[in-house]
Design an enzyme around this catalytic site. Structure first.
Site, PDB file in Angstrom:
ATOM      1  N   ASP A  22       0.833  -1.203   0.000  1.00  0.00           N
ATOM      2  CA  ASP A  22       0.000   0.000   0.000  1.00  0.00           C
ATOM      3  C   ASP A  22       0.864   1.249   0.000  1.00  0.00           C
ATOM      4  O   ASP A  22       1.983   1.241   0.514  1.00  0.00           O
ATOM      5  CB  ASP A  22      -0.920  -0.032   1.242  1.00  0.00           C
ATOM      6  CG  ASP A  22      -2.074   0.945   1.116  1.00  0.00           C
ATOM      7  OD1 ASP A  22      -2.316   1.462   0.003  1.00  0.00           O
ATOM      8  OD2 ASP A  22      -2.738   1.203   2.137  1.00  0.00           O
ATOM      9  N   GLY A  25       0.026   5.346  -4.453  1.00  0.00           N
ATOM     10  CA  GLY A  25      -0.587   6.618  -4.865  1.00  0.00           C
ATOM     11  C   GLY A  25      -0.001   7.784  -4.084  1.00  0.00           C
ATOM     12  O   GLY A  25       0.375   8.819  -4.668  1.00  0.00           O
ATOM     13  N   HIS A  39       2.685   3.045  -8.925  1.00  0.00           N
ATOM     14  CA  HIS A  39       2.567   1.610  -9.214  1.00  0.00           C
ATOM     15  C   HIS A  39       3.807   1.116  -9.962  1.00  0.00           C
ATOM     16  O   HIS A  39       4.346   0.055  -9.665  1.00  0.00           O
ATOM     17  CB  HIS A  39       1.307   1.323 -10.042  1.00  0.00           C
ATOM     18  CG  HIS A  39       0.030   1.727  -9.358  1.00  0.00           C
ATOM     19  ND1 HIS A  39      -0.212   1.449  -8.041  1.00  0.00           N
ATOM     20  CD2 HIS A  39      -1.073   2.388  -9.812  1.00  0.00           C
ATOM     21  CE1 HIS A  39      -1.408   1.923  -7.707  1.00  0.00           C
ATOM     22  NE2 HIS A  39      -1.944   2.504  -8.757  1.00  0.00           N
ATOM     23  N   GLU A  69     -12.217  -4.681  -4.888  1.00  0.00           N
ATOM     24  CA  GLU A  69     -12.668  -3.281  -4.795  1.00  0.00           C
ATOM     25  C   GLU A  69     -11.886  -2.364  -5.733  1.00  0.00           C
ATOM     26  O   GLU A  69     -12.383  -1.304  -6.121  1.00  0.00           O
ATOM     27  CB  GLU A  69     -12.527  -2.776  -3.342  1.00  0.00           C
ATOM     28  CG  GLU A  69     -13.501  -3.416  -2.358  1.00  0.00           C
ATOM     29  CD  GLU A  69     -13.175  -4.872  -1.984  1.00  0.00           C
ATOM     30  OE1 GLU A  69     -12.002  -5.282  -2.119  1.00  0.00           O
ATOM     31  OE2 GLU A  69     -14.106  -5.590  -1.590  1.00  0.00           O
ATOM     32  N   LEU A 133      10.405 -21.028  -4.246  1.00  0.00           N
ATOM     33  CA  LEU A 133       9.423 -20.072  -3.712  1.00  0.00           C
ATOM     34  C   LEU A 133       8.129 -20.092  -4.539  1.00  0.00           C
ATOM     35  O   LEU A 133       8.167 -20.066  -5.768  1.00  0.00           O
ATOM     36  CB  LEU A 133      10.019 -18.656  -3.755  1.00  0.00           C
ATOM     37  CG  LEU A 133       9.063 -17.511  -3.407  1.00  0.00           C
ATOM     38  CD1 LEU A 133       8.733 -17.510  -1.916  1.00  0.00           C
ATOM     39  CD2 LEU A 133       9.655 -16.156  -3.808  1.00  0.00           C
ATOM     40  N   ARG A 190       1.716  -4.999   6.267  1.00  0.00           N
ATOM     41  CA  ARG A 190       1.035  -3.950   5.501  1.00  0.00           C
ATOM     42  C   ARG A 190       1.894  -2.688   5.544  1.00  0.00           C
ATOM     43  O   ARG A 190       2.312  -2.249   6.614  1.00  0.00           O
ATOM     44  CB  ARG A 190      -0.350  -3.630   6.043  1.00  0.00           C
ATOM     45  CG  ARG A 190      -1.030  -2.563   5.170  1.00  0.00           C
ATOM     46  CD  ARG A 190      -2.462  -2.308   5.495  1.00  0.00           C
ATOM     47  NE  ARG A 190      -3.039  -1.457   4.456  1.00  0.00           N
ATOM     48  CZ  ARG A 190      -4.284  -1.515   4.026  1.00  0.00           C
ATOM     49  NH1 ARG A 190      -5.121  -2.366   4.550  1.00  0.00           N
ATOM     50  NH2 ARG A 190      -4.703  -0.712   3.069  1.00  0.00           N
ATOM     51  N   ARG A 196      -5.301  -1.688   8.582  1.00  0.00           N
ATOM     52  CA  ARG A 196      -6.508  -2.403   8.160  1.00  0.00           C
ATOM     53  C   ARG A 196      -6.096  -3.685   7.456  1.00  0.00           C
ATOM     54  O   ARG A 196      -4.981  -3.799   6.968  1.00  0.00           O
ATOM     55  CB  ARG A 196      -7.291  -1.579   7.110  1.00  0.00           C
ATOM     56  CG  ARG A 196      -8.038  -0.406   7.589  1.00  0.00           C
ATOM     57  CD  ARG A 196      -8.916   0.140   6.450  1.00  0.00           C
ATOM     58  NE  ARG A 196      -8.129   0.709   5.349  1.00  0.00           N
ATOM     59  CZ  ARG A 196      -7.620   1.938   5.351  1.00  0.00           C
ATOM     60  NH1 ARG A 196      -7.801   2.729   6.379  1.00  0.00           N
ATOM     61  NH2 ARG A 196      -6.934   2.381   4.309  1.00  0.00           N
TER      62      ARG A 196
HETATM   63  C1  FPP Z   1      -1.758   0.041  -3.438  1.00  0.00           C
HETATM   64  O1  FPP Z   1      -1.365   1.398  -3.434  1.00  0.00           O
HETATM   65  C2  FPP Z   1      -1.195  -0.689  -4.582  1.00  0.00           C
HETATM   66  C3  FPP Z   1      -1.919  -1.317  -5.563  1.00  0.00           C
HETATM   67  C4  FPP Z   1      -3.382  -1.329  -5.570  1.00  0.00           C
HETATM   68  C5  FPP Z   1      -1.268  -1.989  -6.714  1.00  0.00           C
HETATM   69  C6  FPP Z   1      -0.020  -2.761  -6.459  1.00  0.00           C
HETATM   70  C7  FPP Z   1       0.606  -3.055  -7.763  1.00  0.00           C
HETATM   71  C8  FPP Z   1       1.905  -2.996  -8.042  1.00  0.00           C
HETATM   72  C9  FPP Z   1       2.965  -2.702  -7.041  1.00  0.00           C
HETATM   73  C10 FPP Z   1       2.293  -3.233  -9.457  1.00  0.00           C
HETATM   74  C11 FPP Z   1       3.153  -4.400  -9.728  1.00  0.00           C
HETATM   75  C12 FPP Z   1       2.759  -5.653  -9.066  1.00  0.00           C
HETATM   76  C13 FPP Z   1       3.130  -6.899  -9.460  1.00  0.00           C
HETATM   77  C14 FPP Z   1       2.738  -8.055  -8.627  1.00  0.00           C
HETATM   78  C15 FPP Z   1       3.872  -7.154 -10.700  1.00  0.00           C
HETATM   79  P1  FPP Z   1      -2.499   2.514  -3.547  1.00  0.00           P
HETATM   80  O2  FPP Z   1      -2.713   2.813  -4.979  1.00  0.00           O
HETATM   81  O3  FPP Z   1      -3.715   2.060  -2.815  1.00  0.00           O
HETATM   82  O4  FPP Z   1      -1.803   3.710  -2.818  1.00  0.00           O
HETATM   83  P2  FPP Z   1      -2.497   4.868  -1.926  1.00  0.00           P
HETATM   84  O5  FPP Z   1      -3.148   4.180  -0.756  1.00  0.00           O
HETATM   85  O6  FPP Z   1      -1.329   5.704  -1.522  1.00  0.00           O
HETATM   86  O7  FPP Z   1      -3.455   5.581  -2.816  1.00  0.00           O
END
Ligand code: FPP
Length: 248
Positions: A22, A25, A39, A69, A133, A190, A196
């Site tokens: 997490d 963003g 990302h 979601e 793994l 997390r 959460r």
């Molecule tokens: C949460 O951050 C992250 C995600 C929903 C996407 C995770 C995906 C990657 C790291 C891309 C590559 C993954 C793989 C397995 C190849 P958020 O967008 O909710 O961040 P925020 O809470 O700061 O808005």
């Protein structure tokens, strides 16, 4: 030089680590950039974490890459994420295969664009015979989806006589989940200072140790994983017993 690696007791490693990645963003926003930039940079953290887990000899690493979601995010972010996921996995499959990593997914892949799902399936097949793994990507996953599916399938099997109410125990339920054959995680991490679980592995984390860190996912590196493992190893896991019972 790693601060934490040498503190890890190799004989008491968790077999399964799950991670809620997490903060992508927020990381991008801090940089004055678009969310997808976060990302994209999160991919480096995925690579580092996978490598560290494989090097340590962890058996299972489950990454929450896209939740049920997340389909509700703006279309351009969903499209960009799907594209990034499949492109990254394709680009890394050769390295995964070479390093004996077996790629698995849990989640409702039927909601994914057909082409994305089939490209993903090809990567999964390329690593199917690996024995190191297990890298489990939770894609279009949520616990409530998983439990709903399990109940639907159990009722169906009840109707055909394959299952009877009297025979249902915890193992039966395990076998109907997307994680059938995957042991429960001992450690759940997390990132980004959120406290959460967000619909992730609700059944499976009954006795899992939870570890929260302020580090945003794109900043997460091997040493952050080592630190989480050292913290995990400092805890006493009692499984409902008394401290005296488990230390005897
Ligand atoms: C949460 O951050 C992250 C995600 C929903 C996407 C995770 C995906 C990657 C790291 C891309 C590559 C993954 C793989 C397995 C190849 P958020 O967008 O909710 O961040 P925020 O809470 O700061 O808005």
């Amino acid at each position: 030089m790693s601060q934490y690696k040498e503190l890890i007791d190799k004989k008491r490693l968790p077999k399964h680590i799950a991670i809620i990645m997490d903060g992508n963003g927020r990381w991008a926003k801090k940089m004055g950039n678009l969310r997808i930039f976060g990302h994209e940079n999160g991919v480096t953290s995925v690579r580092e974490t996978t490598e560290a887990a494989a090097e340590l000899g962890i058996n299972y690493l489950t990454l929450y890459a896209f939740s049920t979601e997340n389909w509700n995010r703006p279309k351009e972010e969903v499209d960009a994420l799907m594209n990034l996921l499949v492109k990254t996995i394709e680009a890394e499959t050769h390295t995964l295969a070479k390093n004996n990593v077996k790629l698995l997914t849990i989640g409702d892949t039927s909601r994914m664009p057909k082409e994305t799902a089939s490209r993903l399936q090809q990567c999964i097949e390329q690593t199917a015979n690996n024995t190191g793994l297990h890298l489990v990507l939770a894609l279009s996953y949520s616990s409530r989806w998983e439990i709903t599916e399990a109940i639907r399938n159990m009722v169906n099997d009840g109707q055909t006589g394959k299952l009877t109410a009297a025979n249902i125990d915890e193992n039966t339920i395990n076998s109907y989940l997307a994680t059938a054959n995957i042991p429960d995680p001992e450690l759940l991490i997390r990132t980004s200072g959120e406290y959460r679980i967000s619909n992730f592995l609700l059944w499976q984390i009954a006795y899992t140790e939870l570890y929260f860190t302020e580090v945003l996912w794109p900043d997460f590196r091997k040493d952050d994983l080592y630190q989480a493992i050292v913290n995990y190893q400092s805890r006493e896991r009692r499984f409902g017993k008394t401290s005296e019972q488990v230390t005897q």
